[in-house]
Design a protein around this motif. Structure first.
Motif, PDB file in Angstrom:
ATOM      1  N   ARG A  79      50.243 -13.148  41.303  1.00  0.00           N
ATOM      2  CA  ARG A  79      51.626 -13.534  41.003  1.00  0.00           C
ATOM      3  C   ARG A  79      52.607 -12.624  41.733  1.00  0.00           C
ATOM      4  O   ARG A  79      53.617 -13.086  42.283  1.00  0.00           O
ATOM      5  CB  ARG A  79      51.878 -13.479  39.501  1.00  0.00           C
ATOM      6  CG  ARG A  79      51.202 -14.587  38.707  1.00  0.00           C
ATOM      7  CD  ARG A  79      51.549 -14.477  37.224  1.00  0.00           C
ATOM      8  NE  ARG A  79      52.987 -14.488  37.016  1.00  0.00           N
ATOM      9  CZ  ARG A  79      53.646 -13.595  36.292  1.00  0.00           C
ATOM     10  NH1 ARG A  79      52.998 -12.591  35.711  1.00  0.00           N
ATOM     11  NH2 ARG A  79      54.945 -13.691  36.143  1.00  0.00           N
ATOM     12  N   PHE A  80      52.312 -11.326  41.750  1.00  0.00           N
ATOM     13  CA  PHE A  80      53.186 -10.364  42.418  1.00  0.00           C
ATOM     14  C   PHE A  80      53.267 -10.664  43.915  1.00  0.00           C
ATOM     15  O   PHE A  80      54.360 -10.773  44.494  1.00  0.00           O
ATOM     16  CB  PHE A  80      52.661  -8.949  42.164  1.00  0.00           C
ATOM     17  CG  PHE A  80      53.308  -7.878  42.991  1.00  0.00           C
ATOM     18  CD1 PHE A  80      54.588  -7.433  42.696  1.00  0.00           C
ATOM     19  CD2 PHE A  80      52.631  -7.310  44.063  1.00  0.00           C
ATOM     20  CE1 PHE A  80      55.199  -6.443  43.461  1.00  0.00           C
ATOM     21  CE2 PHE A  80      53.218  -6.312  44.829  1.00  0.00           C
ATOM     22  CZ  PHE A  80      54.508  -5.883  44.533  1.00  0.00           C
ATOM     23  N   PHE A  81      52.118 -10.809  44.569  1.00  0.00           N
ATOM     24  CA  PHE A  81      52.129 -11.029  46.013  1.00  0.00           C
ATOM     25  C   PHE A  81      52.642 -12.426  46.387  1.00  0.00           C
ATOM     26  O   PHE A  81      53.316 -12.586  47.411  1.00  0.00           O
ATOM     27  CB  PHE A  81      50.735 -10.788  46.594  1.00  0.00           C
ATOM     28  CG  PHE A  81      50.391  -9.339  46.728  1.00  0.00           C
ATOM     29  CD1 PHE A  81      51.118  -8.509  47.565  1.00  0.00           C
ATOM     30  CD2 PHE A  81      49.330  -8.785  46.010  1.00  0.00           C
ATOM     31  CE1 PHE A  81      50.806  -7.162  47.695  1.00  0.00           C
ATOM     32  CE2 PHE A  81      49.013  -7.443  46.139  1.00  0.00           C
ATOM     33  CZ  PHE A  81      49.755  -6.625  46.979  1.00  0.00           C
ATOM     34  N   ASP A  82      52.335 -13.435  45.578  1.00  0.00           N
ATOM     35  CA  ASP A  82      52.879 -14.759  45.856  1.00  0.00           C
ATOM     36  C   ASP A  82      54.407 -14.720  45.897  1.00  0.00           C
ATOM     37  O   ASP A  82      55.043 -15.391  46.708  1.00  0.00           O
ATOM     38  CB  ASP A  82      52.423 -15.764  44.799  1.00  0.00           C
ATOM     39  CG  ASP A  82      51.010 -16.282  45.031  1.00  0.00           C
ATOM     40  OD1 ASP A  82      50.442 -16.004  46.107  1.00  0.00           O
ATOM     41  OD2 ASP A  82      50.480 -16.967  44.140  1.00  0.00           O
ATOM     42  N   HIS A  83      54.989 -13.922  45.028  1.00  0.00           N
ATOM     43  CA  HIS A  83      56.452 -13.836  44.989  1.00  0.00           C
ATOM     44  C   HIS A  83      57.009 -13.123  46.215  1.00  0.00           C
ATOM     45  O   HIS A  83      57.954 -13.606  46.855  1.00  0.00           O
ATOM     46  CB  HIS A  83      56.884 -13.115  43.707  1.00  0.00           C
ATOM     47  CG  HIS A  83      58.368 -12.998  43.552  1.00  0.00           C
ATOM     48  ND1 HIS A  83      59.173 -14.075  43.247  1.00  0.00           N
ATOM     49  CD2 HIS A  83      59.206 -11.933  43.679  1.00  0.00           C
ATOM     50  CE1 HIS A  83      60.440 -13.686  43.188  1.00  0.00           C
ATOM     51  NE2 HIS A  83      60.481 -12.384  43.446  1.00  0.00           N
ATOM     52  N   PHE A  84      56.410 -11.978  46.575  1.00  0.00           N
ATOM     53  CA  PHE A  84      57.004 -11.161  47.630  1.00  0.00           C
ATOM     54  C   PHE A  84      56.484 -11.481  49.035  1.00  0.00           C
ATOM     55  O   PHE A  84      57.192 -11.236  50.015  1.00  0.00           O
ATOM     56  CB  PHE A  84      56.794  -9.677  47.323  1.00  0.00           C
ATOM     57  CG  PHE A  84      57.710  -9.167  46.245  1.00  0.00           C
ATOM     58  CD1 PHE A  84      59.060  -8.980  46.496  1.00  0.00           C
ATOM     59  CD2 PHE A  84      57.230  -8.918  44.969  1.00  0.00           C
ATOM     60  CE1 PHE A  84      59.917  -8.536  45.505  1.00  0.00           C
ATOM     61  CE2 PHE A  84      58.076  -8.469  43.965  1.00  0.00           C
ATOM     62  CZ  PHE A  84      59.430  -8.277  44.232  1.00  0.00           C
TER      63      PHE A  84
END
Length: 571
Positions: free
Chosen positions: A309-314
């Motif tokens: 979720r973190f990397f998908d966002h950034f």
């Protein structure tokens, strides 16, 4: 997926590092997850760290599920679980290790320069969208803090899963006392995968080639291609340029990051994760804290889905709600390895009730009120010391946050060392310990200080977190009473009613009284309570200096206490 083995990555001095790339079959440009480190990218987790793998796979079947596990490697992502989500996974063997030739000098300026170049290389590839994320455990987390201070232009996000930061305070000298972990780690986990080891190394399960490169070097050639790591650390007993070069500059770290700490990681990583969240300049930072083994939750569905979720966002720009993710996610720890998830907004928690428990030297107790009389107690300076206990707690009590202690101490010699251990005891007085990052019998919290390193940094010291300069030795006069402020690393425990808190003030490393916790294949020592994070180098702790008598003092103007972060129950 497409796999490219041992792609060349040319450094500014002409040396060629080697990278493995795992990426989607479909054409297009993909965000990159990159790691750079020493563990030989071609060495299977199952072959290099068999006991850790077998324990994790048995206890957490979600880790091996859904993957052939052919490409599993120590403390890096499993590409079979990331490439299907559109990521290119890049593993680079660091200089001198695995398939990359060169001279080994861990964490130093040369490695940081290489890492910056690897990020630029990954961003420039035709299959890359130009956004590079860093994600890994331990070494692959710690060196993220170090490279981020250089602000690589394509570095878009970092996930530091149990990654220490300060080379002196977190990693090599706890309270000024040398940790022998690194010298042993070097022997067990680096020399065994040095470039040129040939058949003395291993072969890859995935492609059958040697994991330490095509050359075979003699023992003398191998030794000439690496630093004497333990000796170099020992040669720098103060926080000098050597350590500062291998540490972050928090004001320069502006990239978004997720910092994941382990409550049981005493002796290496969690301090860095907490300090980063408190001090790094980045406005986009999150802190997660969990328990269990050092590597486990990086691979479980819980940890992997959080990272995704973190990397998908950034890295992909997805509007997946991460921007509304609470800044703190705690797995609140209870006895019996029970964890209850709770979101918070700041660290330390704003509602903390900072509670002093005073050491009563006459009764060996911890009390809310300071004892009225002057008292002193002595113990063998390199021995098991003294333990102070609370009465049985009347109600369940949560302790979550950083801890500080104040002691007044004298020594029969010119120095002394204090090993502080916060402990919990059941009603039958059996100690309650936990599965730590490494050791299965880890106490609640620990802190350390060499008395000659007592000098504080007034700008960085906080009431709940003393910060020592470690830039000079202030030796004691035998019999002289000195005031010591001791940092005890952050922890979390919900103590049941009827249990007791204890504080042990020792002259050596904690030893679990219930016996050995066995051994793991990648460590030299038996697990006796502190894992491999020991302070037992006789050259650093000569008995003529540290083997005398240590005395604790208490009086109206010398109030010894431990400051605990008590979290009130919701009303």
């Amino acid at each position: 997926m497409r796999v490219d083995w041992n792609l060349p990555v040319v450094m500014d001095d002409g040396l060629v590092l080697r990278a493995d790339v795992f990426r989607p079959v479909s054409e297009g440009r993909h965000p990159v997850l990159l790691t750079y480190g020493p563990y030989a990218k071609g060495l299977a987790f199952q072959d290099g760290y068999p006991s850790a793998w077998s324990i994790m796979a048995a206890k957490h079947p979600d880790v091996p599920a859904g993957s052939s596990n052919l490409y599993q490697a120590w403390e890096v992502v499993d590409p079979e679980k990331w490439v299907p989500h559109g990521y290119a996974c890049v593993r680079v063997d660091s200089r001198g290790c695995g398939c990359s030739p060169g001279y080994i000098d861990h964490f130093g300026p040369r490695e940081q320069t290489d890492y910056v170049a690897c990020i630029a290389w990954a961003a420039a590839q035709g299959w890359s969208n130009g956004k590079v994320g860093l994600n890994g455990v331990s070494y692959f987390g710690s060196n993220q803090w170090h490279v981020a201070k250089h602000k690589p232009p394509n570095l878009a996000a970092m996930c530091i899963w149990e990654g220490s930061a300060d080379w002196y305070r977190d990693m090599t000298h706890h309270g000024g006392i040398l940790s022998t972990f690194w010298a042993n780690w070097y022997d067990m986990q680096v020399k065994t995968v040095q470039y040129g080891a040939g058949e003395r190394g291993r072969r890859s399960r995935a492609h059958g080639e040697l994991v330490c490169g095509p050359e075979t070097l003699s023992d003398e050639e191998l030794a000439a291609n690496r630093c004497d790591f333990g000796a170099e650390i020992r040669a720098h007993p103060l926080d000098d340029r050597y350590h500062q070069d291998r540490s972050p500059v928090w004001s320069e770290i502006e990239v978004p990051f997720l910092s994941a700490a382990n409550w049981g990681g005493q002796g290496l990583h969690p301090r860095g994760n907490f300090e980063a969240f408190m001090r790094a300049a980045s406005p986009n930072k999150w802190l997660e804290v969990h328990g269990l083994e050092h590597w486990t939750h990086f691979y479980t569905d819980y940890g992997r889905e959080l990272q995704l979720r973190f990397f998908d966002h950034f890295l992909k720009g997805e509007d997946n709600g991460w921007d509304r993710q609470p800044r703190i996610l705690l797995q609140v720890r209870h006895p019996g390895e029970r964890f209850i998830e709770r979101a918070e907004n700041e660290w330390p928690l704003a509602r903390t009730e900072w509670t002093k428990l005073h050491l009563d030297l006459a009764t060996d107790s911890l009390a809310a009120a300071p004892p009225p009389a002057v008292a002193l107690r002595s113990f063998e300076a390199m021995g098991d010391g003294l333990t102070f206990l609370t009465p049985a707690l009347e109600r369940e009590t949560e302790i979550t946050g950083p801890i500080a202690a104040k002691l007044f101490v004298s020594s029969s010699t010119e120095d002394a060392e204090l090993f502080l251990v916060l402990r919990v005891f059941a009603p039958d007085m059996k100690e309650v310990t936990f599965q730590g990052a490494i050791d299965p019998h880890t106490p609640v919290a620990q802190g350390w200080l060499r008395a000659s390193h007592r000098k504080l940094d007034p700008e960085l010291t906080l009431p709940f977190r003393p910060y020592h300069t470690h830039d000079e030795r202030q030796l004691l006069t035998p019999g002289e009473i000195v005031e010591l402020d001791i940092e005890v690393w952050p922890t979390c425990i919900v103590v049941p009613a009827g249990h007791r808190l204890g504080l042990s003030v020792r002259g050596r490393d904690y030893v679990y009284p219930g016996g050995s916790g066995g051994k793991l294949s990648n460590f030299k020592n038996e697990l006796t309570g502190c894992g491999p994070f020991l302070h037992d180098d006789p050259a650093d702790r000569p008995p003529e200096i540290f083997g005398g008598t240590t005395t604790l003092h208490f009086g109206p103007d010398r109030q010894a206490f431990i400051l605990l972060p008590v979290i009130p129950k919701p009303s």
